[in-house]
Design an enzyme around this catalytic site. Structure first.
Site, PDB file in Angstrom:
ATOM      1  N   HIS A   1     -18.374  -2.222   2.808  1.00 39.04           N
ATOM      2  CA  HIS A   1     -19.817  -2.124   3.029  1.00 39.04           C
ATOM      3  C   HIS A   1     -20.136  -0.910   3.902  1.00 39.04           C
ATOM      4  CE1 HIS A   1     -23.862  -3.966   3.992  1.00 39.04           C
ATOM      5  NE2 HIS A   1     -23.690  -3.220   5.074  1.00 39.04           N
ATOM      6  N   GLU A   2     -19.392  -0.751   5.007  1.00 33.01           N
ATOM      7  CA  GLU A   2     -19.674   0.353   5.919  1.00 33.01           C
ATOM      8  C   GLU A   2     -19.290   1.702   5.300  1.00 33.01           C
ATOM      9  OE1 GLU A   2     -21.552  -0.330   8.262  1.00 33.01           O
ATOM     10  OE2 GLU A   2     -21.259  -2.491   8.256  1.00 33.01           O
TER      11      GLU A   2
ATOM     12  N   HIS B   1     -22.065   2.805   3.072  1.00 33.00           N
ATOM     13  CA  HIS B   1     -23.263   3.301   3.753  1.00 33.00           C
ATOM     14  C   HIS B   1     -23.276   4.828   3.831  1.00 33.00           C
ATOM     15  CE1 HIS B   1     -25.888   0.106   4.823  1.00 33.00           C
ATOM     16  NE2 HIS B   1     -25.020  -0.552   5.550  1.00 33.00           N
TER      17      HIS B   1
ATOM     18  N   GLU C   1     -28.888  -1.493   2.090  1.00 36.00           N
ATOM     19  CA  GLU C   1     -27.952  -2.574   2.363  1.00 36.00           C
ATOM     20  C   GLU C   1     -27.460  -3.229   1.080  1.00 36.00           C
ATOM     21  OE1 GLU C   1     -26.669  -3.173   5.231  1.00 36.00           O
ATOM     22  OE2 GLU C   1     -27.960  -1.767   6.325  1.00 36.00           O
TER      23      GLU C   1
ATOM     24  N   ASP D   1     -23.666  -3.625  -0.026  1.00 33.91           N
ATOM     25  CA  ASP D   1     -23.054  -4.912  -0.378  1.00 33.91           C
ATOM     26  C   ASP D   1     -22.316  -4.831  -1.702  1.00 33.91           C
ATOM     27  OD1 ASP D   1     -23.882  -6.256   1.889  1.00 33.91           O
ATOM     28  OD2 ASP D   1     -25.660  -7.135   0.956  1.00 33.91           O
TER      29      ASP D   1
ATOM     30  N   HIS E   1     -32.087  -5.988   5.461  1.00 36.01           N
ATOM     31  CA  HIS E   1     -31.080  -6.758   4.742  1.00 36.01           C
ATOM     32  C   HIS E   1     -31.755  -7.848   3.925  1.00 36.01           C
ATOM     33  CE1 HIS E   1     -28.918  -5.161   8.260  1.00 36.01           C
ATOM     34  NE2 HIS E   1     -27.849  -5.168   7.494  1.00 36.01           N
TER      35      HIS E   1
ATOM     36  N   ARG F   1     -27.698 -11.851  -0.831  1.00 36.60           N
ATOM     37  CA  ARG F   1     -26.559 -10.951  -0.642  1.00 36.60           C
ATOM     38  C   ARG F   1     -25.369 -11.463  -1.454  1.00 36.60           C
ATOM     39  NH1 ARG F   1     -26.426  -8.624   5.514  1.00 36.60           N
ATOM     40  NH2 ARG F   1     -25.150  -7.077   4.431  1.00 36.60           N
TER      41      ARG F   1
END
Length: 769
Positions: A605-606, A609, A667, A671, A731, A737
């Site tokens: 996920h990071e 980004h 976000e 995800d 989010h 999610r």
């Protein structure tokens, strides 16, 4: 970022007590035992199970058995996983976790944070827990400073002048400062005895709050002086000002300014016809506070009305978030002299000289994200009486100081939060105080936490998994048929350049460095209000010494003992604090399927980004830079549009309201990309090794991966909190999610053999990465 909204303001600090959007934790009135052990009746069964999982003496078999039992009891096995996987994975979660009275909602993250809070509380209350350092201790064979505060030192009178403003450096060990801050926060008898006196004293130093004074003289009102003084206490009012890396030159710290934040969570709360009840509650909250402070009833009602009316007008001139999505369009770099010429009605030279506590040259660069807003603000101020402006400025300041005062103020705040978030009671005092220490002396508290609880094996495991996830993402880039070769090459270079920060920074184990970080903070074991002011002034001072300096991209400012993860666009850096490296995200004895489905998805996920709708605008060095070809940019937008429209179609059942797919797209992209990378990395691991399974849970390893991913997002929410989230959060709610991400995953459909066209395996899927 994994769990909380990011702001444009990279590195932006927040007011000490403006924590309600994150922790939502003030207090119950209850006696707290001095020592909290794991068998305390205040520890929930779930928290006790978390302690058991973290017990270093637990065998691998016990850990896996306990985790399998936990996961199974949350599941609704009567639900078809191909129809609604969230219900299948989390359908019974609420039976074990009804929303506590002091929460607007409760989810896995909150459960983990509360478990972490229990551990931090024990460390802060322990008389034996001390810091551990890797370097030689500071010499103690020096004479004590006259203001050095020790446990039995008599309380100085008046403390505000003798201690807080004393220029001598306070040399208390930072661990002791953390414990003293906690003690002062917990001393409700002293806080209640002092009442509003500390605040009234401070307001007098700020030349008085008109709403409290019948004889306030408008001719003595100095707007620039007051705004600057409030900024010295770390408050941004009317304009947001901070020091951070220039987004076009991430090696340089520059002054940055932006439009204001507001007293309600977003501008929609002031401007939407459906938000009238929130404005009325805000109005009453303001009245409650000023009456407690002794405002004259014959004038207070009119003053409060003027404050609210002014803030509504202020909300009207702030730009909508959608107008600000394109950073290039709102970015403006100019000098202090040029800013003074552009908005001459605001004495910027005086403002910055006060805030920086030195003369700031007119050639100093400034980055502004709100040129239009500044002109609108000056027009609004020119039409507003000085009394209203002064009342508004000091109201926003007082609003932040409420948490430092007695129970009357806490009761007024709780009444307001009940309507705003649906919170039925204030959280325990100890939990609020733990949050205060962790938010403001987090590196010192992190020293205690890492020494007591952190396993270096988890750090090494996470480093290895990150390398595996980065390799998986680079492979996805290579085989992306919509990216041209030039963009692919630069994208891969950006992945290779990502900085990784895991666990904690070296500073927390270096006594001299840690002491130096907090050297100008004065902490007394009894005076919580003044301790808070000392921290606020430290934050502002520590920030403004950076003006014009080179950015140390190896530095991190995130406290180690938190449950979250971050990506920094300016530093091209991903960060996993020690607090998140715990179940259900990670355990050294878990099947690797759970670790890849937990912390592995977080890592992915990071990483993603860096390539979402905003992250992709920054290059490998963290600079805003056009490195995508026009063809690749257009294709990205089309793929992102699919994600936006997909999430727009989801309706939150608690409030029967659709999601905002545009606001949440970054976000959602992260995800979807994180899940794909983590599963790809896990499959590559499976080619070389055999994985464990969980006793009593009849799922194979690939299914366990997706189950743990989903259970990370189990949770429930009150309608008021759900409404707030839809208005303010970047989010999607946890349910979506899970559902949104898995509907786009062929890997998930194959693992659970979901037929094409079923709800969890639609024919049309959206994918960016």
């Amino acid at each position: 970022m994994l769990a909380f909204a990011k702001k444009l303001k990279t590195g932006k600090r927040y007011d000490l007590d403006d924590l309600h959007l994150k922790h939502k934790k003030p207090h119950h009135q209850s006696k707290i035992p001095h020592e909290l052990n794991t068998h305390s009746p205040e520890v929930t069964t779930e928290a006790q199970e978390q302690f058991n999982l973290l017990d270093i003496n637990s065998s691998p078999e016990d850990v896996r058995r306990n985790q399998g039992t936990r996961m199974l009891k949350y599941m609704d096995t009567t639900e078809d996983p191909c129809r609604d996987f969230y219900q299948y994975a989390c359908g019974n979660w609420h039976k074990y976790h009804p929303i506590p009275a002091d929460h607007g909602g409760f989810d896995t993250f909150e459960m983990l944070r509360e478990n972490l809070d229990f551990q931090l509380r024990r460390l802060l209350e322990s008389e034996t827990a001390e810091g551990a350092y890797n370097d030689r201790p500071i010499s103690t064979d020096r004479p004590l400073e006259t203001n050095e505060l020790l446990p039995n030192h008599p309380m100085p009178t008046p403390y505000f002048e003798e201690v807080l403003r004393n220029p001598k450096t306070e040399y208390l060990d930072p661990i002791k400062k953390a414990k003293f801050l906690y003690k002062s926060c917990m001393k409700e008898d002293i806080i209640n005895q002092r009442g509003a006196k500390p605040l009234l004293h401070l307001l007098s130093e700020l030349r008085g709050w008109p709403i409290l004074e019948k004889n306030w003289d408008a001719s003595n009102f100095d707007f620039i002086w007051l705004v600057a003084q409030l900024r010295l206490y770390n408050n941004d009012i009317l304009i947001s000002e901070w020091i951070g890396p220039d987004i076009k030159n991430s090696d340089e710290y520059v002054i940055q300014i932006d439009q204001t934040s507001l007293g309600l969570p977003s501008r929609d709360y002031f401007l939407s016809e459906t938000s009238r009840e929130y404005i009325e509650a805000y109005h009453q909250f303001l009245l409650d506070i000023v009456y407690i402070l002794g405002a004259p009833e014959d004038t207070a009602v009119d003053d409060v009305k003027d404050i609210i009316d002014f803030e509504i007008k202020l909300a009207m001139i702030t730009a909508d978030p959608e107008e600000r999505r394109n950073l290039t369009n709102i970015y403006a770099r100019l000098t202090l002299g040029e800013l003074q010429a552009y908005v001459p009605q605001f004495d910027w030279l005086k403002y910055f000289d006060v805030v920086a506590e030195r003369e700031v040259p007119i050639s100093t660069p400034i980055v502004c994200y709100c040129m239009g807003y500044l002109q609108e603000l000056i027009n609004l101020l020119s039409k507003t009486p000085s009394r209203t402006i002064a009342n508004y400025l000091l109201w926003r300041f007082v609003r932040h100081r409420v948490n430092n005062l007695d129970e009357r103020f806490q009761n007024a705040k709780q009444k307001f939060y009940h309507l705003l978030f649906g919170r039925e009671a204030s959280p325990p005092r100890w939990q609020f105080c733990v949050a205060q220490v962790n938010s403001n002396l987090g590196m010192a508290l992190g020293n205690l936490f890492v020494n007591a609880h952190f396993d270096e094996k988890s750090k090494n495991d996470t480093i290895l998994m990150t390398k595996q996830l980065e390799d998986a993402f680079k492979e996805i880039l290579v085989f992306s048929d919509w990216l041209d070769d030039v963009t692919k090459t630069i994208a891969i270079a950006k992945v290779d350049a990502m900085r990784l920060r895991i666990g904690y920074p070296d500073i927390i184990l270096n006594r001299n460095m840690l002491t130096d970080r907090y050297k100008d903070i004065k902490i007394h074991p009894h005076y919580y209000f003044e301790n808070s002011l000392s921290i606020l002034m430290h934050l502002t001072r520590n920030e403004h010494v950076k003006i014009g300096k080179i950015v140390d991209k190896n530095m991190w400012n995130t406290a180690p003992a938190i449950v979250n993860a971050y990506y920094s666009r300016n530093k091209n850096q991903i960060m996993f604090p020690a607090g998140i490296l715990q179940p259900p995200f990670y355990h050294q004895y878990f099947p690797r399927a759970l670790n890849f489905g937990g912390i592995g998805v977080v890592i992915g996920h990071e990483i993603t980004h860096g390539f979402d709708d905003k992250g992709r605008l920054f290059d490998k060095d963290g600079n805003l830079n056009t490195w995508w070809t026009e063809e690749a940019t257009e294709k990205f937008r089309n793929k992102a549009k699919c994600i936006v429209e997909q999430y727009n179609s989801f309706v939150v059942p608690e409030v029967n309201t659709p999601l905002d797919g545009l606001t949440t797209q970054g976000e959602n992209i992260a995800d979807n990309g994180g899940l794909k990378q983590a599963y790809k990395a896990y499959l590559e691991w499976l080619e070389r090794y055999n994985d464990h399974e969980l006793p009593d849970l009849p799922l194979h390893s690939k299914q366990l991966f997706f189950l743990n991913f989903a259970q990370v997002w189990c949770g429930t929410s009150r309608p008021e909190a759900a409404k707030n989230r839809l208005k303010t959060a970047v989010h999607s709610p946890g349910r979506f999610r899970v559902i949104g991400t898995l509907r786009n995953s062929l890997d998930f459909a194959n693992a659970f053999q979901c037929p094409p066209g079923c709800p969890m395996n639609p024919i049309n899927k959206c994918t960016v990465w």
